[in-house]
Design a protein around this motif. Structure first.
Motif, PDB file in Angstrom:
ATOM      1  N   GLN A 229       0.837  -1.199   0.000  1.00 18.73           N
ATOM      2  CA  GLN A 229       0.000   0.000   0.000  1.00 18.73           C
ATOM      3  C   GLN A 229       0.871   1.248   0.000  1.00 18.73           C
ATOM      4  OE1 GLN A 229      -3.596   0.602  -0.098  1.00 18.73           O
ATOM      5  NE2 GLN A 229      -2.602   2.552  -0.581  1.00 18.73           N
ATOM      6  N   ARG A 230       1.067   1.816  -1.176  1.00 17.11           N
ATOM      7  CA  ARG A 230       1.862   3.035  -1.289  1.00 17.11           C
ATOM      8  C   ARG A 230       1.144   4.200  -0.607  1.00 17.11           C
ATOM      9  NH1 ARG A 230       3.836   3.441  -7.545  1.00 17.11           N
ATOM     10  NH2 ARG A 230       3.518   5.637  -7.041  1.00 17.11           N
ATOM     11  N   ASP A 232       1.003   7.190  -1.465  1.00 17.17           N
ATOM     12  CA  ASP A 232       0.409   8.108  -2.431  1.00 17.17           C
ATOM     13  C   ASP A 232      -0.760   7.492  -3.189  1.00 17.17           C
ATOM     14  OD1 ASP A 232       2.326   6.377  -3.604  1.00 17.17           O
ATOM     15  OD2 ASP A 232       2.438   7.627  -5.395  1.00 17.17           O
ATOM     16  N   TYR A 233      -1.139   6.260  -2.864  1.00 16.95           N
ATOM     17  CA  TYR A 233      -2.254   5.591  -3.540  1.00 16.95           C
ATOM     18  C   TYR A 233      -3.490   5.569  -2.639  1.00 16.95           C
ATOM     19  CZ  TYR A 233       0.156   3.575  -7.649  1.00 16.95           C
ATOM     20  OH  TYR A 233       0.811   3.390  -8.840  1.00 16.95           O
ATOM     21  N   GLU A 234      -4.662   5.592  -3.268  1.00 19.07           N
ATOM     22  CA  GLU A 234      -5.902   5.450  -2.514  1.00 19.07           C
ATOM     23  C   GLU A 234      -5.959   4.061  -1.863  1.00 19.07           C
ATOM     24  OE1 GLU A 234      -8.687   4.051  -6.294  1.00 19.07           O
ATOM     25  OE2 GLU A 234      -8.826   6.108  -5.555  1.00 19.07           O
ATOM     26  N   ARG A 235      -6.755   3.940  -0.804  1.00 14.85           N
ATOM     27  CA  ARG A 235      -6.803   2.714  -0.001  1.00 14.85           C
ATOM     28  C   ARG A 235      -8.065   1.886  -0.276  1.00 14.85           C
ATOM     29  NH1 ARG A 235      -3.286   2.627   4.125  1.00 14.85           N
ATOM     30  NH2 ARG A 235      -4.658   1.222   5.287  1.00 14.85           N
ATOM     31  N   ASN A 236      -8.708   2.135  -1.397  1.00  8.40           N
ATOM     32  CA  ASN A 236      -9.996   1.503  -1.665  1.00  8.40           C
ATOM     33  C   ASN A 236      -9.949  -0.019  -1.733  1.00  8.40           C
ATOM     34  OD1 ASN A 236     -11.294   3.938  -1.724  1.00  8.40           O
ATOM     35  ND2 ASN A 236     -11.288   4.140  -3.943  1.00  8.40           N
ATOM     36  N   ASN A 245      -7.713 -12.416   1.589  1.00  7.66           N
ATOM     37  CA  ASN A 245      -6.571 -12.878   2.382  1.00  7.66           C
ATOM     38  C   ASN A 245      -5.231 -12.620   1.680  1.00  7.66           C
ATOM     39  OD1 ASN A 245      -5.831 -13.849   4.908  1.00  7.66           O
ATOM     40  ND2 ASN A 245      -5.586 -15.948   4.194  1.00  7.66           N
ATOM     41  N   ILE A 246      -5.146 -11.506   0.971  1.00 12.75           N
ATOM     42  CA  ILE A 246      -3.889 -11.078   0.360  1.00 12.75           C
ATOM     43  C   ILE A 246      -3.096 -10.303   1.404  1.00 12.75           C
ATOM     44  CG2 ILE A 246      -2.838  -9.592  -1.395  1.00 12.75           C
ATOM     45  CD1 ILE A 246      -5.209 -10.187  -3.206  1.00 12.75           C
ATOM     46  N   PRO A 247      -1.869 -10.705   1.720  1.00  9.92           N
ATOM     47  CA  PRO A 247      -1.076  -9.960   2.703  1.00  9.92           C
ATOM     48  C   PRO A 247      -0.882  -8.515   2.271  1.00  9.92           C
ATOM     49  CG  PRO A 247      -0.068 -12.093   2.230  1.00  9.92           C
ATOM     50  CD  PRO A 247      -1.164 -11.904   1.226  1.00  9.92           C
ATOM     51  N   ILE A 248      -0.990  -7.603   3.224  1.00  4.62           N
ATOM     52  CA  ILE A 248      -0.892  -6.171   2.945  1.00  4.62           C
ATOM     53  C   ILE A 248       0.279  -5.590   3.727  1.00  4.62           C
ATOM     54  CG2 ILE A 248      -2.048  -3.929   3.139  1.00  4.62           C
ATOM     55  CD1 ILE A 248      -4.724  -5.574   2.979  1.00  4.62           C
ATOM     56  N   VAL A 249       1.137  -4.870   3.025  1.00  3.64           N
ATOM     57  CA  VAL A 249       2.272  -4.183   3.640  1.00  3.64           C
ATOM     58  C   VAL A 249       1.994  -2.690   3.577  1.00  3.64           C
ATOM     59  CG1 VAL A 249       4.754  -3.719   3.523  1.00  3.64           C
ATOM     60  CG2 VAL A 249       3.874  -6.005   2.946  1.00  3.64           C
ATOM     61  N   GLU A 250       1.991  -2.042   4.728  1.00  4.19           N
ATOM     62  CA  GLU A 250       1.710  -0.611   4.791  1.00  4.19           C
ATOM     63  C   GLU A 250       2.981   0.190   4.523  1.00  4.19           C
ATOM     64  OE1 GLU A 250      -1.006   1.060   5.079  1.00  4.19           O
ATOM     65  OE2 GLU A 250      -2.502  -0.453   5.665  1.00  4.19           O
ATOM     66  N   GLY A 251       2.991   0.908   3.419  1.00  4.76           N
ATOM     67  CA  GLY A 251       4.126   1.748   3.088  1.00  4.76           C
ATOM     68  C   GLY A 251       5.396   0.952   2.884  1.00  4.76           C
ATOM     69  N   TYR A 252       6.503   1.480   3.368  1.00  2.55           N
ATOM     70  CA  TYR A 252       7.808   0.859   3.132  1.00  2.55           C
ATOM     71  C   TYR A 252       8.331   0.258   4.436  1.00  2.55           C
ATOM     72  CZ  TYR A 252       6.907   3.875  -0.817  1.00  2.55           C
ATOM     73  OH  TYR A 252       6.301   4.480  -1.891  1.00  2.55           O
TER      74      TYR A 252
END
Length: 289
Positions: A229-230, A232-236, A245-252
């Motif tokens: 999840q960049r 600068d990208y929307e979080r929709n 169940n896709i793993p999500i990484v917040e930022g860097y």
């Protein structure tokens, strides 16, 4: 009466919506003569490479009436919408279908809506992924990164150390600056030009990506996507990816990335049903085809 599909693309927002437009347009072209309207003239010129028969660049969404006529039919895939514009569009186009990724969206009384979150009268609940991605290919790339088609601020270059230890291959984006790969080559085992998009997305076992569409395309083809999840990208897409169940990484966040890669091989990803036929039927019925 003519048919149009407007899609918002560009060097600051990427091509996610365009890939969805290609999936829908290639099916609709079998039935009707439809023109793709692109907010970026560069991808409008390249659209034929994706099977689009006719495409036109539109510099501003408000200039659509200079091309279309009152009474034409429109599919609208853009977050540029606001209440005033929506009122104007639904008055100008007697059949106006909007595609939304916003979980908090509300359907306008005079529009039809395609959404992965909403249900109800005049709404098609669906996730659109081009049918070719549902055909699995051998996973010859152990791990790849696709940061997205845009990177105007060169955030990948600034944060490349985050990926260096994972021996990833890198897929360049359509809007990346000329020669950008030179500053990235030390951090990745191999760099693919943007023309290799299909190959890398379909043949990567693990795909780390900030592109929502690439994550979905990799998933339906049997891959194991990790969504970055960049900022600068929307979080929709976060609610949808949570459901899948896709793993999500917040930022860097390196710790989150390491954890996501560690669990990806044994992760229980949810399957996406190919609902493209349902979407085409919804559009066909809406347009009285």
């Amino acid at each position: 009466m003519r048919y149009f599909y407007y899609v918002h693309t560009g060097h600051r927002i990427g091509l996610d919506r365009f890939h969805r437009a290609v999936a829908i347009m290639n099916e609709l072209q079998k039935k009707i003569d439809i023109t793709l309207l692109c907010s970026d003239f560069r991808i409008a010129a390249e659209a034929k490479e994706y099977g689009i028969k006719r495409s036109v660049g539109v510099d501003l969404v408000r200039n659509i009436p200079q091309i279309a006529h009152h009474g034409d039919r429109m599919i609208f895939d853009s977050a540029e919408i606001n209440p005033t514009l929506l009122d104007d569009m639904t008055q100008f186009f007697p059949s106006f279908i909007r595609i939304s990724d916003d979980p908090s969206d509300i359907k306008h009384p005079k529009e039809l809506l395609i959404s992965p979150y909403l249900n109800g009268e005049g709404i098609c609940n669906a996730v659109v992924v081009d049918k070719r991605y549902f055909e699995p290919l051998p996973k010859t790339i152990p791990m790849a990164l696709f940061f997205g088609d845009d990177d105007y601020e060169k955030d990948l270059e600034k944060n490349q150390e985050l990926f260096k230890s994972f021996n990833m291959e890198l897929l360049m984006g359509f809007y990346h600056f000329l020669g950008y790969e030179t500053s990235l080559k030390e951090s990745f085992s191999h760099i693919h030009e943007c023309e290799a998009y299909d190959k890398v997305i379909r043949q990567s076992e693990i795909l780390v990506t900030a592109s929502p569409m690439a994550a979905l395309q990799n998933l339906v083809g049997g891959g194991k996507p990790i969504f970055l999840q960049r900022p600068d990208y929307e979080r929709n897409f976060i609610p949808l990816f949570t459901m899948l169940n896709i793993p999500i990484v917040e930022g860097y966040n390196q710790e989150q990335l390491m954890q996501a890669i560690r669990i990806s091989s044994s992760n229980s990803y949810q399957k996406i049903i190919n609902s493209n036929t349902e979407v085409i039927e919804f559009i066909s019925k809406s347009f009285n085809l």
